[in-house]
Structure formats: structure tokens, C-alpha cells
Motif scaffolding. Structure first.
Motif, PDB file in Angstrom:
ATOM      1  N   LYS A 135      53.247 -23.778  39.778  1.00  0.00           N
ATOM      2  CA  LYS A 135      53.549 -25.055  40.427  1.00  0.00           C
ATOM      3  C   LYS A 135      53.405 -25.031  41.947  1.00  0.00           C
ATOM      4  O   LYS A 135      53.829 -25.968  42.632  1.00  0.00           O
ATOM      5  CB  LYS A 135      54.937 -25.556  40.031  1.00  0.00           C
ATOM      6  N   ALA A 136      52.813 -23.982  42.488  1.00  0.00           N
ATOM      7  CA  ALA A 136      52.542 -23.933  43.918  1.00  0.00           C
ATOM      8  C   ALA A 136      51.373 -24.853  44.262  1.00  0.00           C
ATOM      9  O   ALA A 136      50.589 -25.246  43.389  1.00  0.00           O
ATOM     10  CB  ALA A 136      52.219 -22.500  44.337  1.00  0.00           C
ATOM     11  N   THR A 137      51.258 -25.211  45.530  1.00  0.00           N
ATOM     12  CA  THR A 137      50.141 -26.036  45.950  1.00  0.00           C
ATOM     13  C   THR A 137      48.851 -25.204  45.902  1.00  0.00           C
ATOM     14  O   THR A 137      48.875 -23.981  46.010  1.00  0.00           O
ATOM     15  CB  THR A 137      50.360 -26.580  47.366  1.00  0.00           C
ATOM     16  N   VAL A 138      47.741 -25.895  45.742  1.00  0.00           N
ATOM     17  CA  VAL A 138      46.452 -25.228  45.549  1.00  0.00           C
ATOM     18  C   VAL A 138      45.870 -24.802  46.896  1.00  0.00           C
ATOM     19  O   VAL A 138      45.827 -25.585  47.843  1.00  0.00           O
ATOM     20  CB  VAL A 138      45.470 -26.156  44.813  1.00  0.00           C
ATOM     21  N   LYS A 139      45.416 -23.563  46.958  1.00  0.00           N
ATOM     22  CA  LYS A 139      44.747 -23.048  48.152  1.00  0.00           C
ATOM     23  C   LYS A 139      43.254 -22.950  47.897  1.00  0.00           C
ATOM     24  O   LYS A 139      42.814 -22.671  46.777  1.00  0.00           O
ATOM     25  CB  LYS A 139      45.302 -21.676  48.541  1.00  0.00           C
ATOM     26  N   VAL A 140      42.470 -23.177  48.950  1.00  0.00           N
ATOM     27  CA  VAL A 140      41.015 -23.120  48.861  1.00  0.00           C
ATOM     28  C   VAL A 140      40.503 -22.139  49.908  1.00  0.00           C
ATOM     29  O   VAL A 140      40.959 -22.159  51.060  1.00  0.00           O
ATOM     30  CB  VAL A 140      40.389 -24.510  49.100  1.00  0.00           C
ATOM     31  N   MET A 141      39.577 -21.279  49.515  1.00  0.00           N
ATOM     32  CA  MET A 141      38.983 -20.338  50.466  1.00  0.00           C
ATOM     33  C   MET A 141      37.941 -21.058  51.316  1.00  0.00           C
ATOM     34  O   MET A 141      36.988 -21.645  50.800  1.00  0.00           O
ATOM     35  CB  MET A 141      38.325 -19.176  49.719  1.00  0.00           C
TER      36      MET A 141
END
Length: 206
Positions: A135-141
Motif C-alpha cells: 500500500k505504499a505510493t508508487v515510485k518510478v525510476m
């Protein structure tokens, strides 16, 4: 920052720019009996010669270009934009997506909170995962740095002319490089350079 355009699309709410009516279907479009066009949450625009097959369900706000095909029992939930010449297969679900021109999406796919660039190909049952199990926010490289989008739901970016085989799964926030080819049943867990990929397997006699 490819996800910013998706955020902007989601904020459109009950209207798409330039549309004054809730249902704008070109006279040359074919809407088969049993298809559902629901403009209660926003307008629906369907372009020239596009065919919406029996049992398909379209929910606005939604813009579909010309010469498209929306297959039987497909669900397209706006806000979404679908480019000219794109084909969406049987029982596929599209949600909050930007899809380019001449994209082919096979049957029983799930494309949510994602961008697919022009001339990409998705085989049957390809899935874009848009939610982390923790349920963490999505990270993008981005340029080797993990950028927190602040979004609880975000799918992926599939580059132009990429081809994904049957049952490929893309994890949240990943980018599929343009022109890449992924063989069937691969889970794309990280961003990879453009290339051809297949899963190694071992078959033993018994």
C-alpha cells in the motif's frame, strides 16, 4: 515524468475539453446492439468508422479515435483517450489510460492507470499491475533515481512498437522501452534497456 499526463487526464472529471455534448458518435461509427455507452460521468466521443462490438461497455469521459475496434465484452472506463486505428480485444478492461495510435491489445488484458505509445502490441491476458501490495505510493525510476509519484495507483509506460507476449505482467511504475520484445509469461520487475527478452525454463522428462 510520464505519469503527469495521466494525472491531468484523471482531473478532467466530468468533461473533456471541446466537447459540448455528452455523447458524440460519428455517423460512420458502428455501435452494435447490446453495447452500453454510459455518459453519466462524462462525455463519450467516438470517431469515424470505429466499431463497438456487442456487449462492450464504455464509461465517460472517453475519447476514441477513428478506425478503432472495441471488442465484445470489453470495458473502457474513463477518463481515457484511445488513438486512431487501435484495436481492443474481447473482455479486455481499460481504466484511466492514454493509448496511442494503431495499438493492438489482445483479449482479456487489463490496462489501468497506464500509457501505451503508438504501435505497441499486447498479447492475450497481459496485465498492468497498478497497486503495491504494501500500500505504499508508487515510485518510478528516472535517470537512475527512484522518484516517489505520491500515487497509490499507477501502472506503467509501454513504449512505441514494444511487443508483449501472452500473460506478461508489468509491475507498478515500470517502463517498457520502445521496440522491446518480451516473450510470453514474463513478469517485468524492473526497467530494462530496449531488447528482446525471454524467460529461461528447464523441462525434465519423468
Amino acid at each position: 515524468m510520464w505519469w503527469l499526463e495521466l494525472q491531468a487526464l484523471a482531473k478532467l472529471g466530468p468533461a473533456l475539453p471541446g466537447l459540448d455534448t455528452s455523447l458524440l458518435v460519428d455517423p460512420t461509427a458502428i455501435i452494435c446492439e447490446g453495447a452500453v455507452l454510459d455518459a453519466s460521468r462524462g462525455p463519450i466521443m467516438i470517431g469515424e468508422r470505429t466499431k463497438v462490438c456487442r456487449g462492450a461497455c464504455l464509461q465517460g469521459p472517453l475519447e476514441i479515435g477513428s478506425d478503432c475496434l472495441i471488442g465484445n465484452l470489453a470495458i473502457v472506463r474513463g477518463p481515457a483517450r484511445i488513438g486512431n486505428g487501435t484495436r481492443i480485444g474481447f473482455a479486455t478492461e481499460i481504466k484511466n489510460a492514454i493509448i496511442g495510435e494503431r495499438v493492438i491489445i489482445g483479449p482479456q488484458c487489463f490496462v489501468a492507470d497506464s500509457t501505451i505509445e503508438s504501435e505497441a502490441y499486447l498479447g492475450a491476458q497481459v496485465r498492468t499491475s497498478n497497486h503495491r501490495l504494501d500500500k505504499a505510493t508508487v515510485k518510478v525510476m528516472v535517470d537512475g533515481v527512484a522518484v516517489d509519484t505520491g500515487l497509490e495507483k499507477l501502472g506503467c509506460l509501454i513504449g512505441a512498437r514494444a511487443a508483449l507476449g501472452i500473460q506478461v505482467i508489468i509491475l507498478p511504475g515500470r517502463v517498457v522501452a520502445p521496440g522491446s520484445i518480451f516473450a510470453p509469461r514474463i513478469t517485468i520487475e524492473k526497467n530494462l534497456p530496449a531488447g528482446r527478452y525471454r524467460a529461461a525454463q528447464q523441462i525434465e522428462a519423468y
